[in-house]
Write a protein that holds these residues in place. Sequence first.
Motif, PDB file in Angstrom:
ATOM      1  N   THR A  66     -46.175 -18.639   8.687  1.00 33.91           N
ATOM      2  CA  THR A  66     -45.173 -19.583   8.204  1.00 33.91           C
ATOM      3  C   THR A  66     -45.242 -19.807   6.702  1.00 33.91           C
ATOM      4  OG1 THR A  66     -46.638 -21.473   8.591  1.00 33.91           O
ATOM      5  CG2 THR A  66     -45.175 -20.828  10.396  1.00 33.91           C
ATOM      6  N   GLY A  67     -46.387 -19.489   6.092  1.00 25.68           N
ATOM      7  CA  GLY A  67     -46.570 -19.806   4.675  1.00 25.68           C
ATOM      8  C   GLY A  67     -46.591 -21.307   4.441  1.00 25.68           C
ATOM      9  N   ALA A  68     -47.178 -22.064   5.377  1.00 23.01           N
ATOM     10  CA  ALA A  68     -47.187 -23.521   5.278  1.00 23.01           C
ATOM     11  C   ALA A  68     -47.850 -23.980   3.984  1.00 23.01           C
ATOM     12  CB  ALA A  68     -47.901 -24.121   6.480  1.00 23.01           C
TER      13      ALA A  68
ATOM     14  N   ASP B 271     -39.625 -25.964   2.605  1.00 24.66           N
ATOM     15  CA  ASP B 271     -41.062 -25.688   2.692  1.00 24.66           C
ATOM     16  C   ASP B 271     -41.554 -26.010   4.101  1.00 24.66           C
ATOM     17  OD1 ASP B 271     -41.231 -24.880   0.062  1.00 24.66           O
ATOM     18  OD2 ASP B 271     -41.953 -26.817  -0.689  1.00 24.66           O
ATOM     19  N   ARG B 272     -42.543 -25.251   4.551  1.00 27.80           N
ATOM     20  CA  ARG B 272     -43.077 -25.454   5.883  1.00 27.80           C
ATOM     21  C   ARG B 272     -44.277 -26.408   5.838  1.00 27.80           C
ATOM     22  NH1 ARG B 272     -40.522 -21.624   3.725  1.00 27.80           N
ATOM     23  NH2 ARG B 272     -42.310 -20.197   3.650  1.00 27.80           N
ATOM     24  N   VAL B 273     -44.299 -27.340   6.783  1.00 25.29           N
ATOM     25  CA  VAL B 273     -45.389 -28.314   6.906  1.00 25.29           C
ATOM     26  C   VAL B 273     -45.954 -28.213   8.318  1.00 25.29           C
ATOM     27  CG1 VAL B 273     -46.050 -30.739   6.785  1.00 25.29           C
ATOM     28  CG2 VAL B 273     -44.285 -29.854   5.240  1.00 25.29           C
ATOM     29  N   ALA B 274     -47.238 -27.877   8.413  1.00 25.65           N
ATOM     30  CA  ALA B 274     -47.885 -27.717   9.711  1.00 25.65           C
ATOM     31  C   ALA B 274     -48.415 -29.059  10.213  1.00 25.65           C
ATOM     32  CB  ALA B 274     -49.028 -26.707   9.606  1.00 25.65           C
TER      33      ALA B 274
ATOM     34  N   LEU C 149     -37.136 -35.066   4.700  1.00 26.93           N
ATOM     35  CA  LEU C 149     -37.302 -34.382   3.418  1.00 26.93           C
ATOM     36  C   LEU C 149     -36.534 -33.062   3.381  1.00 26.93           C
ATOM     37  CD1 LEU C 149     -38.824 -34.580   0.680  1.00 26.93           C
ATOM     38  CD2 LEU C 149     -40.708 -33.346   1.765  1.00 26.93           C
ATOM     39  N   GLY C 150     -36.069 -32.586   4.544  1.00 26.28           N
ATOM     40  CA  GLY C 150     -35.436 -31.274   4.603  1.00 26.28           C
ATOM     41  C   GLY C 150     -36.438 -30.144   4.668  1.00 26.28           C
ATOM     42  N   ALA C 151     -37.715 -30.487   4.933  1.00 27.73           N
ATOM     43  CA  ALA C 151     -38.744 -29.467   5.103  1.00 27.73           C
ATOM     44  C   ALA C 151     -38.710 -28.954   6.542  1.00 27.73           C
ATOM     45  CB  ALA C 151     -40.108 -30.038   4.744  1.00 27.73           C
ATOM     46  N   VAL C 152     -39.647 -28.068   6.874  1.00 24.41           N
ATOM     47  CA  VAL C 152     -39.636 -27.389   8.170  1.00 24.41           C
ATOM     48  C   VAL C 152     -40.880 -27.792   8.962  1.00 24.41           C
ATOM     49  CG1 VAL C 152     -39.594 -25.160   9.354  1.00 24.41           C
ATOM     50  CG2 VAL C 152     -38.336 -25.465   7.205  1.00 24.41           C
ATOM     51  N   HIS C 153     -40.654 -28.333  10.135  1.00 22.84           N
ATOM     52  CA  HIS C 153     -41.721 -28.792  11.022  1.00 22.84           C
ATOM     53  C   HIS C 153     -42.360 -27.600  11.730  1.00 22.84           C
ATOM     54  CE1 HIS C 153     -43.763 -31.103  14.125  1.00 22.84           C
ATOM     55  NE2 HIS C 153     -43.005 -30.587  15.073  1.00 22.84           N
TER      56      HIS C 153
ATOM     57  N   ALA D 278     -29.241 -35.183   1.920  1.00 19.60           N
ATOM     58  CA  ALA D 278     -28.207 -35.097   2.954  1.00 19.60           C
ATOM     59  C   ALA D 278     -28.583 -33.984   3.923  1.00 19.60           C
ATOM     60  CB  ALA D 278     -26.851 -34.818   2.322  1.00 19.60           C
ATOM     61  N   PRO D 279     -28.965 -34.332   5.143  1.00 18.11           N
ATOM     62  CA  PRO D 279     -29.457 -33.291   6.056  1.00 18.11           C
ATOM     63  C   PRO D 279     -28.385 -32.266   6.391  1.00 18.11           C
ATOM     64  CG  PRO D 279     -29.165 -35.372   7.207  1.00 18.11           C
ATOM     65  CD  PRO D 279     -28.974 -35.666   5.760  1.00 18.11           C
ATOM     66  N   ASP D 280     -28.803 -31.025   6.420  1.00 22.19           N
ATOM     67  CA  ASP D 280     -27.945 -29.918   6.836  1.00 22.19           C
ATOM     68  C   ASP D 280     -28.332 -29.575   8.268  1.00 22.19           C
ATOM     69  OD1 ASP D 280     -26.667 -27.550   7.347  1.00 22.19           O
ATOM     70  OD2 ASP D 280     -27.387 -26.495   5.560  1.00 22.19           O
ATOM     71  N   LEU D 281     -27.448 -29.863   9.207  1.00 22.37           N
ATOM     72  CA  LEU D 281     -27.776 -29.642  10.613  1.00 22.37           C
ATOM     73  C   LEU D 281     -28.047 -28.178  10.932  1.00 22.37           C
ATOM     74  CD1 LEU D 281     -25.308 -32.004  12.521  1.00 22.37           C
ATOM     75  CD2 LEU D 281     -27.687 -32.413  11.900  1.00 22.37           C
ATOM     76  N   ASP D 282     -27.604 -27.280  10.067  1.00 25.75           N
ATOM     77  CA  ASP D 282     -27.769 -25.854  10.348  1.00 25.75           C
ATOM     78  C   ASP D 282     -28.863 -25.196   9.513  1.00 25.75           C
ATOM     79  OD1 ASP D 282     -25.648 -25.639  12.310  1.00 25.75           O
ATOM     80  OD2 ASP D 282     -24.287 -26.037  10.641  1.00 25.75           O
ATOM     81  N   ALA D 283     -29.607 -25.983   8.731  1.00 24.09           N
ATOM     82  CA  ALA D 283     -30.741 -25.441   7.986  1.00 24.09           C
ATOM     83  C   ALA D 283     -31.945 -25.300   8.924  1.00 24.09           C
ATOM     84  CB  ALA D 283     -31.089 -26.353   6.822  1.00 24.09           C
ATOM     85  N   VAL D 284     -32.893 -24.448   8.559  1.00 23.57           N
ATOM     86  CA  VAL D 284     -34.112 -24.311   9.345  1.00 23.57           C
ATOM     87  C   VAL D 284     -34.831 -25.660   9.361  1.00 23.57           C
ATOM     88  CG1 VAL D 284     -36.305 -23.108   9.597  1.00 23.57           C
ATOM     89  CG2 VAL D 284     -34.313 -21.894   8.692  1.00 23.57           C
ATOM     90  N   ALA D 285     -35.124 -26.172  10.552  1.00 19.61           N
ATOM     91  CA  ALA D 285     -35.786 -27.468  10.677  1.00 19.61           C
ATOM     92  C   ALA D 285     -37.139 -27.372  11.361  1.00 19.61           C
ATOM     93  CB  ALA D 285     -34.891 -28.432  11.459  1.00 19.61           C
TER      94      ALA D 285
END
Length: 566
Positions: free
Chosen positions: A131-133, A86-89, A108-112, A207-214
Amino acid sequence: MSTDEAAYFERLRELQSAAWPPGIAREPHYPFGPIAISDHLREWARRQPEKPACIFYGRTITYRELEDLSERFAGLLHEKGVRPGDRVAVYLPNCPQFILAFFGILKLGAVHVPVNPMFRETELAYELNDTGARAILCLDSLMPPLRQVRDRTQVESVFATSFAEMLPAEPTFPVPPALLQPKVACEDAIDLLPALARVTAPAPAFAPDLDAVAALNYTGGTTGMPKGCIHTQRDMLYTAGTSLAASFQLSPDDVVLNFVPIFWIAGEDTGLLFPLVAGATLVLMARWDAVGFMTAVERHKASFAYLLVDNAVEILDHPRTPSFDLTSLRKVRVSSFVKKLNPDFRARWRALTGADMIEAAWGMTETHTMDSFTIGMQQDDFDLLSQPVFVGLPVPGTDFKICDFDSGALMPLGETGEICVRTPSLFKGYWNKPEASAEAIRNGFLHTGDIGVIDEQGYLHFLGRRKEMLKVKGMSVFPAEIEAMLGQHPDIAGSGVIGREDAERGQVPVAFIALGEQAMGLDEAALSAWCRERMAGYKVPEIRLVKALPMTATGKVKKEELRTLL
């Protein structure tokens, strides 16, 4: 890779290896190995819990406190339904809340999604909808524009916070008056800091995924609506690792003073990622103020700062400068946007602080911006005298090539063309824009739209944007080169060069020039004569003196506004 390209890079790497400055690492440096950015914070909090991570006008947040606050923010977001992806603005200027939010979102694995705090309703609505934040953290004084657009977005949760909550009772350096306003009550938002204090359950282990959208870092273009660049934690980690190894060389012993906006990707790098991945102390300013900067350097013994050349010159010329001790500043990196770094500015800075002022890097939002370095290339001002605009060598692991704009064919060393870059921090595409992504990224290289040349020693030179290149009687003229040359004039405060159509010559360069306060007796004729002594005749621009240049939030000249003056 074609045979020609393989041979090209073999030769280029030989040249760049021979030119590599002594003492500069050739591999990225990761303090704890290739682990997540958020895990670097956890490890530093374990190793040095009471060390200041961030000092905000004297309010100290330790590594332990930053770790705890960011954990609580992750838990608070989870309580409000935010999930990985999820995107967080974050609609904030520079303040500690921005930093705790950044780490909490990643945990949290969300998107900054950093949002320019100067945005008004139309721009804000565009980025939130693009972004659909689902959630937004907003400064209390920025709530009015958010209220205007909230019902037209997908935002479900709004958190509000204020400068006042993070200011100390007795600041250690001057606080801008705008920060001293009392907290504004926002009944339609969740009050951030009290809400963090009430969080009892942490977010589920992730567990953070280094290749997920961050992160979605939006381009700061001067035309059209910005595009969201998709970046991962691996992108961030590589950018930090190469900068700690080569161009910035930060360590836990450093005290980093930063006023550059951290919503801007260069500010995110220099004022958030680099110091906190390095385990250093960040002294954070909300905005530029020369006296505040000098006071903070002296009070907190800052060793590193990233400045625009304009800021450095303001310090050099400030009447109060002699009353401050700035000799702790051993590492200063600058960017030449309006004023250009020149030997005179460097010599004056060295006399003042005892250290060199060094150009930082070439880069773009698409590459996380720190793709080259010039440290170690200052002997006899080699970097400044190697014109046109010298941007040095690629950081470890990054490749540059120069291609023909139309055919994509490799250009020989010494020939101009399009700068193409391949780097581990290359963005994964533009958010919601697959066609633009496919056009920009081809065969693993970003086609930048920038004009450049790699010289016979392997150094990269930047000549400007292709759309800015002029043709004067068939000769290529690069505004960035003229601006750099004008930057050598001691009385020119800044310039912006654009083209004017001309029936005889095709195009003519026109330089809009703002003079320094001390300039006396300079007019267009005198400046034209100065140019004719230093430039080929076809490059000499028409001179238009202006009181001030129109600027973007990130310190660049708004050239589309200059065109209206023609």
